[in-house]
Design an enzyme around this catalytic site. Structure first.
Site, PDB file in Angstrom:
ATOM      1  N   ASP A 165       0.840  -1.201   0.000  1.00 39.60           N
ATOM      2  CA  ASP A 165       0.000   0.000   0.000  1.00 39.60           C
ATOM      3  C   ASP A 165       0.877   1.254   0.000  1.00 39.60           C
ATOM      4  OD1 ASP A 165      -2.147  -1.718   0.220  1.00 39.60           O
ATOM      5  OD2 ASP A 165      -2.256  -1.528   2.404  1.00 39.60           O
TER       6      ASP A 165
HETATM    7  N1  URA Z   1      -0.960  -6.004   4.096  1.00 39.52           N
HETATM    8  C1  URA Z   1      -1.489  -4.771   4.035  1.00 39.52           C
HETATM    9  O1  URA Z   1      -2.462  -4.479   4.704  1.00 39.52           O
HETATM   10  N2  URA Z   1      -0.921  -3.880   3.206  1.00 39.52           N
HETATM   11  C2  URA Z   1       0.175  -4.147   2.458  1.00 39.52           C
HETATM   12  O2  URA Z   1       0.662  -3.284   1.737  1.00 39.52           O
HETATM   13  C3  URA Z   1       0.710  -5.427   2.540  1.00 39.52           C
HETATM   14  C4  URA Z   1       0.129  -6.344   3.356  1.00 39.52           C
END
Ligand code: URA
Length: 243
Positions: A109
């Site tokens: 993310d």
């Molecule tokens: N889990 C999440 O919530 N976000 C990520 O970017 C990777 C794993």
């Protein structure tokens, strides 16, 4: 018989040119093969031949090798091939040739930091990201509320998110401090770690990926820095854990 390839293709791959550009430079006499000028774009060369162009000499095979880079992803960069609003993770490697062939291996993310791999090897990308292969991914997590020993059991059993049908499979939770832990997951679901903490009525404050399989983030890399990985490092991703 040794495999041969067209000179214009080899020049394009090795010096980040289009075929047309490569062809023009070859015809204009700017390219040497093993030290000799060759001005015919369709000439056949060997992968072992040396190519010279613009004061650089490389082995023709170099431009065809698949690459995997480890990057320490900073916050605010997006794992996508294009985006109108945010800078792209891939552009942190802008000094690399054939940048357009490099893609993120899975996604982190926007606000998530840490270990990101980028590659031009589609098979490798698939083997690391497909849920079928269950490659574990490890994260360090700072949480809003303190963690409890019960949470370890809940993660181990697998969790159910109130807004999702499918249960989350067993995950490993290791508590490091009251609001700080390490989590290892292998499903590769959307926002997986954040969702897991929502399942236990907690919230992720910061999230950093530290390992993929047994390949750990090189902590000497500052945010935004990267390095090319060798075969030995890559094999750590697929190394099985001892039972
Ligand atoms: N889990 C999440 O919530 N976000 C990520 O970017 C990777 C794993």
């Amino acid at each position: 018989m040794a495999e041969r390839l067209r000179l214009d293709k080899a020049v394009a791959h090795n010096f980040s040119l289009t075929r047309l550009e490569a062809s023009k430079y070859i015809k204009a006499g700017y390219v040497q093969v093993n030290g000799m000028c060759v001005d015919e774009p369709a000439a056949k060369i060997l992968f072992t031949d040396e190519l010279s162009f613009s004061e650089n000499t490389v082995n023709a095979a170099n431009g065809f090798k698949k690459r995997v880079f480890m990057l320490n992803k900073p916050q605010g960069y997006i794992c996508a091939d294009k985006d109108r609003d945010y800078p792209l993770v891939v552009n942190l490697l802008s000094g690399e040739p054939n940048l357009e062939n490099l893609h993120c291996v899975g996604r982190l993310d926007l606000d998530v930091t840490g270990l990101m791999l980028l590659t031009d090897d589609g098979d490798f990308n698939h083997r690391v990201t497909s849920p079928k292969f269950k490659i574990p991914k490890t994260y360090e997590v700072e949480t809003l509320k303190p963690l409890t020993l019960k949470n370890i059991e809940q993660f181990k059993k697998g969790l159910k998110h109130p807004l999702e049908k499918k249960r989350y499979e067993s995950a490993l939770l290791e508590i490091i401090a009251d609001n700080f832990c390490r989590v290892t997951v292998h499903e590769g679901r959307y926002h997986e770690v954040k969702r897991l903490f929502e399942c236990i009525d907690n919230e992720v404050v910061t999230l950093k990926r530290t390992a993929i399989g047994h390949l750990f983030l090189d902590e000497t890399l500052d945010y935004g820095e990267y390095k090319l990985l060798d075969d030995e490092s890559l094999s750590l991703i697929f190394q099985k854990s001892e039972a």
